[in-house]
Write an enzyme that holds these catalytic residues in place. Structure first.
Site, PDB file in Angstrom:
ATOM      1  N   LYS A 133       2.956  38.230  14.534  1.00 22.63           N
ATOM      2  CA  LYS A 133       4.145  38.457  13.734  1.00 22.63           C
ATOM      3  C   LYS A 133       3.943  37.799  12.363  1.00 22.63           C
ATOM      4  O   LYS A 133       3.416  36.688  12.295  1.00 22.63           O
ATOM      5  CB  LYS A 133       5.312  37.803  14.478  1.00 22.63           C
ATOM      6  CG  LYS A 133       6.654  37.900  13.837  1.00 22.63           C
ATOM      7  CD  LYS A 133       7.645  37.227  14.806  1.00 22.63           C
ATOM      8  CE  LYS A 133       8.844  36.632  14.186  1.00 22.63           C
ATOM      9  NZ  LYS A 133       9.731  37.152  13.343  1.00 22.63           N
ATOM     10  N   LYS A 159       5.569  32.535   7.957  1.00 25.83           N
ATOM     11  CA  LYS A 159       5.024  31.448   7.147  1.00 25.83           C
ATOM     12  C   LYS A 159       4.289  30.432   8.024  1.00 25.83           C
ATOM     13  O   LYS A 159       3.216  29.934   7.660  1.00 25.83           O
ATOM     14  CB  LYS A 159       6.169  30.760   6.394  1.00 25.83           C
ATOM     15  CG  LYS A 159       5.672  29.719   5.422  1.00 25.83           C
ATOM     16  CD  LYS A 159       6.813  28.949   4.782  1.00 25.83           C
ATOM     17  CE  LYS A 159       6.270  27.849   3.895  1.00 25.83           C
ATOM     18  NZ  LYS A 159       7.248  26.764   3.709  1.00 25.83           N
ATOM     19  N   LYS A 203      16.738  28.423  19.781  1.00 26.72           N
ATOM     20  CA  LYS A 203      16.724  27.325  18.810  1.00 26.72           C
ATOM     21  C   LYS A 203      16.942  25.990  19.510  1.00 26.72           C
ATOM     22  O   LYS A 203      16.321  24.982  19.181  1.00 26.72           O
ATOM     23  CB  LYS A 203      17.812  27.527  17.741  1.00 26.72           C
ATOM     24  CG  LYS A 203      17.494  28.644  16.763  1.00 26.72           C
ATOM     25  CD  LYS A 203      16.880  28.098  15.472  1.00 26.72           C
ATOM     26  CE  LYS A 203      16.168  29.170  14.648  1.00 26.72           C
ATOM     27  NZ  LYS A 203      17.065  30.253  14.217  1.00 26.72           N
TER      28      LYS A 203
END
Ligand code: TRP
Length: 339
Positions: free
Chosen positions: A207, A210, A122
């Site tokens: 994968k 969205k 992240k």
């Protein structure tokens, strides 16, 4: 020391972030399907919507995170989490999560958090160090509070969450040693052995996500589902029916495997060049729509008022356990002040 909960009282805690308004069938296979099974085996399920965790990356879209939380809770119920048997609640509605997070943050070595692989990922996504929020580093500390507040027997999650669960038991163990009491018995990591379902690919075989625009949503209509499957990725070298297919690399065949009750002969015919992709797609559309029909009907029948009632009840049930745990925690630490 083990956990003294009897089988029917064994608590299970799990959750998902409300970063997206709708769950896709990959989320269903990776988590919800498992939760529903555990519920039906008689475990006492606590199904949380982690809105605070969503804020670690979406603090600029807080309103969206809140609206998403309601929709995610609807998807839990649609998927078969029964509010009469299980507790469905929103993280930020049980303030004890914040208190326990704060106490854990005082005793968690920074090194444990800096080593966390999901943090490093992240951190790279965000790029600019000055923009990296404090809360991101503490993500697993908050997750540990989510878990240990319910002193659960087990926590079902995908493999990607394993590092967080380890930090969870490490923090629990550290608390017990520091204050000389077994407040937090170690919980089990319930990570599915067979990951083929959990790794359900997206319509393009990447994968399911969205951001790739390759999802089938739990709340999609049957027509939307049909349209998506019609344009799904199939074996590129299979141009006509008689060309041999490679079902392992074909999204439609992957869905058939999970949703078609008799998929093996279809796979063999595909491989042998005895069936075409159009036929696969037609049968896949039927199988997927049939599997999700009851969930979609349940979801359509659920308005905001109904889900808010479910969440109010869930909040009460979760708070009852959380308050009890916090009493044990404050007692162990000597911070009860006669209360
Ligand atoms: N980190 C989890 C995820 O990204 C969501 C989560 C938050 C969670 N708190 C939790 C999962 C507690 C299990 C237990 O999917």
């Amino acid at each position: 020391m083990g956990n003294d909960q009897s089988t029917t009282e064994r608590r299970i805690l799990s959750g998902m972030r409300s970063s997206n308004p709708r769950l896709h069938i990959g989320n269903y296979e990776g988590a919800l399907r498992n939760w529903v099974e555990l519920q039906n085996q008689g475990f006492k399920m606590f199904c949380m919507v982690a809105d605070w965790h969503a804020l670690t990356t979406m603090y600029e879209q807080a309103g969206e995170v809140g609206r998403n939380a309601i929709e995610v809770a609807k998807d839990y119920v649609a998927a078969g989490i029964d509010p009469a048997k299980s507790t469905i609640f929103i993280q930020s509605q049980v303030k004890e999560h914040a208190e326990l997070h704060l106490l854990f943050s005082m005793m968690t070595p920074l090194g444990w958090l800096e080593r966390n692989p999901t943090y490093k990922e992240k951190q790279q996504d965000i790029g600019v160090a000055e923009r990296e929020p404090y809360g991101l580093l503490g993500y697993p500390v908050l997750q540990t509070a989510d878990i240990l507040l319910y002193r659960p027997w087990g926590v079902p999650v995908g493999r990607d969450q394993a590092p967080h669960l380890e930090i969870g038991n490490d923090i629990g163990g550290r608390f017990n040693r520091l204050y000389g009491q077994d407040v937090f018995p170690a919980f089990k990591y319930m990570i599915p052995e067979d990951e083929s379902r959990a790794k359900l690919p997206g319509l393009d075989m990447r994968k399911m996500s969205k951001s790739y625009d390759n999802c089938i949503y739990l709340s999609d209509s049957e027509d939307e589902t049909a349209k998506k499957i019609k344009s799904a990725y199939t074996t590129p070298s299979k141009q006509r029916k008689t060309d041999p297919g490679i079902p392992e690399g074909c999204a439609v065949c992957q869905y058939l495997k999970i949703y078609h009750p008799n998929w093996q002969p279809l796979w063999e015919e595909d491989r042998a060049g005895e069936r075409g992709c159009m036929q696969n797609k037609t049968e896949c559309i039927e199988a997927v729509n049939e599997y999700f029909r009851p969930m979609r009907e349940r979801r359509a029948a659920l308005d905001d008022g109904a889900i808010l009632e479910v969440l109010a009840k869930g909040r009460e049930e979760a708070t009852a356990v959380a308050v009890e745990t916090m009493r044990l925690v404050r007692d162990a630490m000597g911070l009860s002040y006669g209360l």
